[in-house]
Design an enzyme around this catalytic site. Sequence first.
Site, PDB file in Angstrom:
ATOM      1  N   ASN A 173      59.375 -45.855   4.934  1.00  0.00           N
ATOM      2  CA  ASN A 173      58.378 -46.128   5.982  1.00  0.00           C
ATOM      3  C   ASN A 173      57.125 -46.631   5.276  1.00  0.00           C
ATOM      4  O   ASN A 173      56.413 -45.853   4.654  1.00  0.00           O
ATOM      5  CB  ASN A 173      58.089 -44.823   6.752  1.00  0.00           C
ATOM      6  N   LYS A 223      54.457 -47.813   6.534  1.00  0.00           N
ATOM      7  CA  LYS A 223      53.215 -47.560   7.297  1.00  0.00           C
ATOM      8  C   LYS A 223      52.349 -48.824   7.303  1.00  0.00           C
ATOM      9  O   LYS A 223      52.867 -49.932   7.288  1.00  0.00           O
ATOM     10  CB  LYS A 223      52.460 -46.370   6.726  1.00  0.00           C
ATOM     11  N   HIS A 264      56.860 -41.045  15.106  1.00  0.00           N
ATOM     12  CA  HIS A 264      56.264 -40.569  13.854  1.00  0.00           C
ATOM     13  C   HIS A 264      55.040 -39.712  14.193  1.00  0.00           C
ATOM     14  O   HIS A 264      54.322 -39.998  15.158  1.00  0.00           O
ATOM     15  CB  HIS A 264      55.860 -41.766  12.982  1.00  0.00           C
ATOM     16  N   GLU A 266      52.215 -39.597  13.018  1.00  0.00           N
ATOM     17  CA  GLU A 266      50.947 -40.351  13.084  1.00  0.00           C
ATOM     18  C   GLU A 266      50.804 -41.046  14.434  1.00  0.00           C
ATOM     19  O   GLU A 266      49.698 -41.190  14.952  1.00  0.00           O
ATOM     20  CB  GLU A 266      50.875 -41.347  11.910  1.00  0.00           C
ATOM     21  N   GLU A 314      60.165 -34.135   9.913  1.00  0.00           N
ATOM     22  CA  GLU A 314      59.017 -34.346   9.036  1.00  0.00           C
ATOM     23  C   GLU A 314      57.932 -33.310   9.353  1.00  0.00           C
ATOM     24  O   GLU A 314      57.144 -33.511  10.286  1.00  0.00           O
ATOM     25  CB  GLU A 314      58.437 -35.741   9.258  1.00  0.00           C
ATOM     26  N   GLY A 317      52.486 -36.982   3.257  1.00  0.00           N
ATOM     27  CA  GLY A 317      51.410 -37.586   2.479  1.00  0.00           C
ATOM     28  C   GLY A 317      50.486 -36.576   1.822  1.00  0.00           C
ATOM     29  O   GLY A 317      49.402 -36.928   1.346  1.00  0.00           O
ATOM     30  N   SER A 343      56.532 -35.987   1.631  1.00  0.00           N
ATOM     31  CA  SER A 343      56.319 -35.955   0.180  1.00  0.00           C
ATOM     32  C   SER A 343      57.627 -35.860  -0.606  1.00  0.00           C
ATOM     33  O   SER A 343      57.701 -35.177  -1.627  1.00  0.00           O
ATOM     34  CB  SER A 343      55.364 -34.812  -0.196  1.00  0.00           C
TER      35      SER A 343
HETATM   36  C1  PEP Z   1      56.332 -40.461   6.361  1.00  0.00           C
HETATM   37  O1  PEP Z   1      55.266 -40.886   6.723  1.00  0.00           O
HETATM   38  O2  PEP Z   1      57.325 -40.683   7.074  1.00  0.00           O
HETATM   39  C2  PEP Z   1      56.399 -39.695   5.117  1.00  0.00           C
HETATM   40  C3  PEP Z   1      57.417 -38.890   4.947  1.00  0.00           C
HETATM   41  O3  PEP Z   1      55.364 -39.866   4.233  1.00  0.00           O
HETATM   42  P1  PEP Z   1      55.275 -39.283   2.732  1.00  0.00           P
HETATM   43  O4  PEP Z   1      56.634 -39.475   2.092  1.00  0.00           O
HETATM   44  O5  PEP Z   1      54.213 -40.097   2.074  1.00  0.00           O
HETATM   45  O6  PEP Z   1      54.939 -37.837   2.852  1.00  0.00           O
END
Ligand code: PEP
Length: 251
Positions: A9, A11, A96, A98, A167, A173, A213
């Site tokens: 992803n 973003k 997601h 976000e 997630e 992040g 992460s």
């Molecule tokens: C994501 O935004 O889907 C995600 C898992 O981000 P990160 O791997 O940076 O934590």
Amino acid sequence: MRKNIVAGNWKMNTTVEEGIELADQINSRLEGKEKNCEVVICVPFTHLTSVNAVIDKDLMGLGAENCSEHEKGAYTGEVSAAMVKSTGASHVILGHSERRQYFGETNEQLLAKTQKALEHGLTPIFCVGEVLEERENGTFNDVVASQVEALFSLSPEAFSKIVIAYEPVWAIGTGKTATADQAEDMHAHIRKVIEDKYGKEIADNTSILYGGSCKPSNAKELFAKPDVDGGLIGGAALDADSFMGIIEAFD
Ligand code: PEP
């Protein structure tokens, strides 16, 4: 049987030129490689057509990061599922955290987006996950169950086309990963919620990805868990070496 999937992803990162370069690097590294998972890169809308032109679709799928719940018309600035599909994309990330958090996307809206994506032949990567407070106050299983249940008006046939990504919002992040046991417990819980509605066959065949992460150093331990079928990768998907390192966790 369900598939192992590693999906990136991106973003709101990379210019079109940088995105083409990154996609090209990943594509070259996948050439001639035996891999034990499906690979998908989900990129900004602006990049879809150009990235589609440089990747080999036998090596990886292409996805968008969102789509509209509307078919077409006077929705300035929105991008429909049909438009996404017409770029050559096969997948779309929906729900997601976000999008839920910053853009107020609701369960009802996400059901409508999922229906549109499916109508246009896109595979939704549908994200669920609890915030830190819900992890700490112990409501996380119920919160995630209700996010999955938001899709339960779909027919079994439609639901069976969806990929789920768990997630935990506190891990996205932040550099703070859920432990492999925390991920496994939640994935098994999600699979049970699906089984209770759609039966064991559909539950067993649903790919449930972990996101938060995930990086080359922790991917192997996470993916070794029986209910973790791969990852949705944010930060580590922006670098070809680290993205490949995660794909190789399935070797
Ligand atoms: C994501 O935004 O889907 C995600 C898992 O981000 P990160 O791997 O940076 O934590």
